[in-house]
Design an enzyme around this catalytic site. Structure first.
Site, PDB file in Angstrom:
ATOM      1  N   HIS A 115     -54.975  24.019  33.343  1.00 42.09           N
ATOM      2  CA  HIS A 115     -53.812  24.009  34.302  1.00 42.09           C
ATOM      3  C   HIS A 115     -54.656  24.687  35.578  1.00 42.09           C
ATOM      4  O   HIS A 115     -55.619  24.470  36.017  1.00 42.09           O
ATOM      5  CB  HIS A 115     -52.655  24.602  33.853  1.00 42.09           C
ATOM      6  CG  HIS A 115     -51.386  24.344  34.810  1.00 42.09           C
ATOM      7  ND1 HIS A 115     -51.618  23.481  35.861  1.00 42.09           N
ATOM      8  CD2 HIS A 115     -50.329  24.990  34.657  1.00 42.09           C
ATOM      9  CE1 HIS A 115     -50.301  23.600  36.437  1.00 42.09           C
ATOM     10  NE2 HIS A 115     -49.683  24.594  35.888  1.00 42.09           N
ATOM     11  N   HIS A 136     -56.553  14.133  35.037  1.00 48.35           N
ATOM     12  CA  HIS A 136     -55.092  14.380  35.407  1.00 48.35           C
ATOM     13  C   HIS A 136     -54.246  13.766  34.503  1.00 48.35           C
ATOM     14  O   HIS A 136     -54.520  12.539  34.186  1.00 48.35           O
ATOM     15  CB  HIS A 136     -54.843  14.538  36.984  1.00 48.35           C
ATOM     16  CG  HIS A 136     -53.551  15.181  37.112  1.00 48.35           C
ATOM     17  ND1 HIS A 136     -52.505  14.934  37.177  1.00 48.35           N
ATOM     18  CD2 HIS A 136     -53.703  16.585  37.738  1.00 48.35           C
ATOM     19  CE1 HIS A 136     -51.496  15.768  37.640  1.00 48.35           C
ATOM     20  NE2 HIS A 136     -52.234  16.787  38.004  1.00 48.35           N
ATOM     21  N   ASP A 151     -58.674  20.808  42.099  1.00 47.66           N
ATOM     22  CA  ASP A 151     -59.329  22.035  41.705  1.00 47.66           C
ATOM     23  C   ASP A 151     -61.050  21.792  41.906  1.00 47.66           C
ATOM     24  O   ASP A 151     -61.892  22.751  41.831  1.00 47.66           O
ATOM     25  CB  ASP A 151     -59.134  22.471  40.216  1.00 47.66           C
ATOM     26  CG  ASP A 151     -57.754  23.022  40.102  1.00 47.66           C
ATOM     27  OD1 ASP A 151     -57.215  23.609  41.099  1.00 47.66           O
ATOM     28  OD2 ASP A 151     -57.063  22.853  39.298  1.00 47.66           O
TER      29      ASP A 151
HETATM   30  N1  CMC Z   1     -63.624  15.793  31.217  1.00 49.23           N
HETATM   31  C1  CMC Z   1     -63.971  14.926  30.146  1.00 49.23           C
HETATM   32  N2  CMC Z   1     -63.256  14.075  29.485  1.00 49.23           N
HETATM   33  C2  CMC Z   1     -61.834  14.063  29.821  1.00 49.23           C
HETATM   34  C3  CMC Z   1     -61.689  15.011  30.921  1.00 49.23           C
HETATM   35  C4  CMC Z   1     -62.482  15.759  31.354  1.00 49.23           C
HETATM   36  N3  CMC Z   1     -62.192  16.572  32.743  1.00 49.23           N
HETATM   37  N4  CMC Z   1     -60.044  15.183  31.197  1.00 49.23           N
HETATM   38  C5  CMC Z   1     -59.832  13.913  30.106  1.00 49.23           C
HETATM   39  N5  CMC Z   1     -60.961  13.448  29.355  1.00 49.23           N
HETATM   40  C6  CMC Z   1     -60.717  12.384  28.477  1.00 49.23           C
HETATM   41  C7  CMC Z   1     -60.390  12.920  26.972  1.00 49.23           C
HETATM   42  O1  CMC Z   1     -61.072  13.575  26.198  1.00 49.23           O
HETATM   43  C8  CMC Z   1     -59.626  11.654  26.638  1.00 49.23           C
HETATM   44  O2  CMC Z   1     -60.751  10.937  26.114  1.00 49.23           O
HETATM   45  P1  CMC Z   1     -60.547  10.212  24.615  1.00 49.23           P
HETATM   46  O3  CMC Z   1     -59.577   8.925  25.120  1.00 49.23           O
HETATM   47  O4  CMC Z   1     -62.069   9.584  24.260  1.00 49.23           O
HETATM   48  O5  CMC Z   1     -59.921  10.815  23.627  1.00 49.23           O
HETATM   49  C9  CMC Z   1     -59.280  10.933  27.673  1.00 49.23           C
HETATM   50  O6  CMC Z   1     -59.949  11.436  28.834  1.00 49.23           O
HETATM   51  C10 CMC Z   1     -57.624  11.101  28.012  1.00 49.23           C
HETATM   52  O7  CMC Z   1     -57.496  12.405  28.310  1.00 49.23           O
HETATM   53  P2  CMC Z   1     -56.439  13.433  27.550  1.00 49.23           P
HETATM   54  O8  CMC Z   1     -56.960  14.864  27.167  1.00 49.23           O
HETATM   55  O9  CMC Z   1     -55.549  12.749  26.609  1.00 49.23           O
HETATM   56  O10 CMC Z   1     -55.670  13.940  28.923  1.00 49.23           O
HETATM   57  P3  CMC Z   1     -54.309  14.811  29.346  1.00 49.23           P
HETATM   58  O11 CMC Z   1     -53.399  14.056  30.342  1.00 49.23           O
HETATM   59  O12 CMC Z   1     -53.685  15.389  27.934  1.00 49.23           O
HETATM   60  O13 CMC Z   1     -55.078  15.827  30.111  1.00 49.23           O
HETATM   61  C11 CMC Z   1     -56.013  17.140  31.711  1.00 49.23           C
HETATM   62  C12 CMC Z   1     -55.378  16.169  31.424  1.00 49.23           C
HETATM   63  C13 CMC Z   1     -55.846  17.595  33.154  1.00 49.23           C
HETATM   64  C14 CMC Z   1     -55.408  18.706  31.020  1.00 49.23           C
HETATM   65  C15 CMC Z   1     -57.561  16.990  31.381  1.00 49.23           C
HETATM   66  O14 CMC Z   1     -57.697  15.937  32.075  1.00 49.23           O
HETATM   67  C16 CMC Z   1     -58.715  18.159  31.599  1.00 49.23           C
HETATM   68  O15 CMC Z   1     -58.463  19.015  30.583  1.00 49.23           O
HETATM   69  N6  CMC Z   1     -59.180  18.251  32.695  1.00 49.23           N
HETATM   70  C17 CMC Z   1     -59.938  19.259  33.009  1.00 49.23           C
HETATM   71  C18 CMC Z   1     -59.428  20.625  33.405  1.00 49.23           C
HETATM   72  C19 CMC Z   1     -58.589  20.281  34.809  1.00 49.23           C
HETATM   73  O16 CMC Z   1     -59.432  19.775  35.754  1.00 49.23           O
HETATM   74  N7  CMC Z   1     -57.482  20.747  34.962  1.00 49.23           N
HETATM   75  C20 CMC Z   1     -56.637  20.706  36.505  1.00 49.23           C
HETATM   76  C21 CMC Z   1     -55.736  19.741  36.578  1.00 49.23           C
HETATM   77  S1  CMC Z   1     -55.101  19.468  38.236  1.00 49.23           S
HETATM   78  C22 CMC Z   1     -54.629  21.299  38.523  1.00 49.23           C
HETATM   79  C23 CMC Z   1     -53.241  21.377  38.000  1.00 49.23           C
HETATM   80  O17 CMC Z   1     -52.255  20.760  38.269  1.00 49.23           O
HETATM   81  O18 CMC Z   1     -53.199  22.361  37.165  1.00 49.23           O
END
Ligand code: CMC
Length: 428
Positions: free
Chosen positions: A266, A305, A363
């Site tokens: 986050h 996201h 970010d």
């Molecule tokens: N790098 C590599 N792979 C990713 C990333 C990433 N940053 N984000 C998602 N994926 C992949 C994930 O591994 C999954 O792959 P697979 O289908 O093979 O298992 C697929 O994309 C779907 O991801 P998810 O984890 O199910 O998506 P989510 O909605 O649960 O997570 C997130 C969203 C923001 C937590 C995630 O994208 C992440 O951890 N990003 C990096 C941290 C980040 O930049 N966070 C800031 C968010 S914006 C500011 C805020 O609002 O806080």
């Protein structure tokens, strides 16, 4: 909320249940499941992929189209034409202020920026090298111990006073965490400065020298504040709402939001994204790093996201701001920025990211701007918390103002042991 449309859910035991379909002013329709519990049925949706936890009139996101509106106003327009305090008024009150309302609001917030002098003593209880977010959780939570005169959450006037106090005092506390961390004396707010200038003054001034804020950097920080001010029902805002649903006071609720924001998935992502760029170190290492992401060794911080499956509109504004700041500071050949651009280009042309619709989020670029402004990395998430305070308090206020609000209490799918009898220790 009345609904004329109905969805029918048919169970494998022959039971059939009618579910009203609710339509918002924008966004997808929502199935009203509130009556399911009366039939002894619950929905299972961990991490809330398919659940609207509340109704709200504050912020709208269309993740597929990459749209973000505060009270109906597109974020790009607010970032370009408005300022942070005006956006705060809008989020809190629902409308842009008239000139008189705006002047009164600015005056009010400016004259509440000082904190009770005794609050400064809390800092001495922390190690100097504590993470500033740890200090923020503690000190903002401690505000509840100072303002007993306005803690009746059922009184709209008390709620308004608390909102103003949070908005005015969180920057002062944020700057104090930084000064404590680096061993410099706290700097009291100065009313001749506007909200953002004043924060920069409290962060960067010392008693030894005159401090003159750079207008380009002030504007850049103002944009960062505006872009982070609210983002509908994200993890920290939902935490604030859940904490507030029990009747907890707003200072305690905002402290819970700060705690939830801290995580790298986050608000902690801005700090993590900058550390990642430093770790990659050089444009020549980008391909290898991206391969590691695809091999699931680590995530690309500042990418992806839950809601945006398109470019995060905040990231587009941030990238432009990044150019402006680096130009002003004559850092156009900034290595981190070059690296970020290369990383973005490589990721956006790679099938791994294309198939998963992973785009840069806010970010990805905010860290570079904050670094250029001179904000230390461990303060990045504090800046996010400072800016999001208005979103948290507006969402909390909206919830409490709804006479029908109830304590939030999710249910579960129990997968543990069935009933069994206690075994005395000698027989185990
Ligand atoms: N790098 C590599 N792979 C990713 C990333 C990433 N940053 N984000 C998602 N994926 C992949 C994930 O591994 C999954 O792959 P697979 O289908 O093979 O298992 C697929 O994309 C779907 O991801 P998810 O984890 O199910 O998506 P989510 O909605 O649960 O997570 C997130 C969203 C923001 C937590 C995630 O994208 C992440 O951890 N990003 C990096 C941290 C980040 O930049 N966070 C800031 C968010 S914006 C500011 C805020 O609002 O806080």
């Amino acid at each position: 909320m009345e609904s004329k449309r109905i969805a029918t859910l048919t169970m494998d035991d022959g039971r059939s249940i009618e579910l009203p379909i609710l339509s918002g002013t924008l966004g997808p329709d929502v199935l009203d499941l509130r009556n399911l519990a009366k039939l002894g049925l619950f929905t299972y949706d961990p991490a809330f992929f398919s659940t609207a936890s509340c109704s709200s009139k504050i912020t709208f996101i269309d993740g597929d189209a990459g749209l973000l509106y505060y009270r109906g106003y597109p974020i790009e327009q607010l970032a370009e034409k408005s300022d942070f305090l005006e956006v705060c008024y809008l989020l809190l009150n629902g409308e842009l202020p008239t000139p008189t309302q705006q002047a009164e609001f600015r005056e009010l917030i400016t004259h509440h920026t000082m904190v009770h002098d005794q609050l400064a003593r809390f800092f001495n209880g922390f190690r100097r090298d504590a993470h500033p977010m740890a200090v923020m959780v503690g000190v903002v939570g401690a505000l509840s111990a100072f303002y007993h005169d306005s803690l009746d959450i059922n009184n709209p006037e008390h709620r308004e006073i608390s909102a103003h106090r949070l908005l005015a005092k969180v920057p002062t506390i944020a700057a104090m965490t930084h000064k404590y961390n680096i061993g410099e004396p706290f700097v009291y707010p100065k009313n001749k400065f506007n909200y953002v200038e004043n924060f920069m003054y409290m962060m960067f001034a010392t008693p030894a020298e005159e401090y003159v804020p750079n207008p380009v950097l002030v504007r850049a920080l103002e944009r960062i504040f505006i872009l982070h001010a609210d983002h509908e029902q994200n993890a920290s805002t939902s935490t604030v709402r859940l904490a507030g649903s029990s009747g907890a006071n707003p200072f305690a609720c905002v402290a819970s939001g700060i705690a939830a924001l801290w995580g790298p998935a986050h608000g902690g992502a801005n700090e993590a994204a900058l550390k990642m760029l430093e770790e990659i170190g050089d444009v020549s290492h980008v391909k290898e790093y991206v391969q590691g992401v695809k091999d699931k060794k680590y995530k690309l911080m500042g990418f992806g996201h839950r809601v945006y499956k398109n470019m995060d509109p905040r990231a587009s504004v941030m990238r432009q701001t990044c150019y402006e700041v680096l130009k002003e500071l004559k850092l156009e050949n900034n290595k981190l920025f070059e690296l970020a651009m290369e990383l973005e280009k490589t990721a956006l042309s790679d099938p791994y990211f294309i198939e998963r619709k992973l785009y840069p989020n806010v970010d990805f670029y905010s860290g570079i701007v904050l670094r250029a402004i001179g904000i230390p990395t461990n303060m990045f998430t504090v800046i996010f918390a400072l800016a999001r305070t208005i979103g948290w308090v507006s969402q909390w206020n909206e919830m409490i103002a709804d006479a029908d609000h109830k304590i939030g209490r999710p249910r579960q799918l129990y997968l543990g042991e069935k009933k069994r009898d206690y075994v005395p220790i000698k027989k185990r």
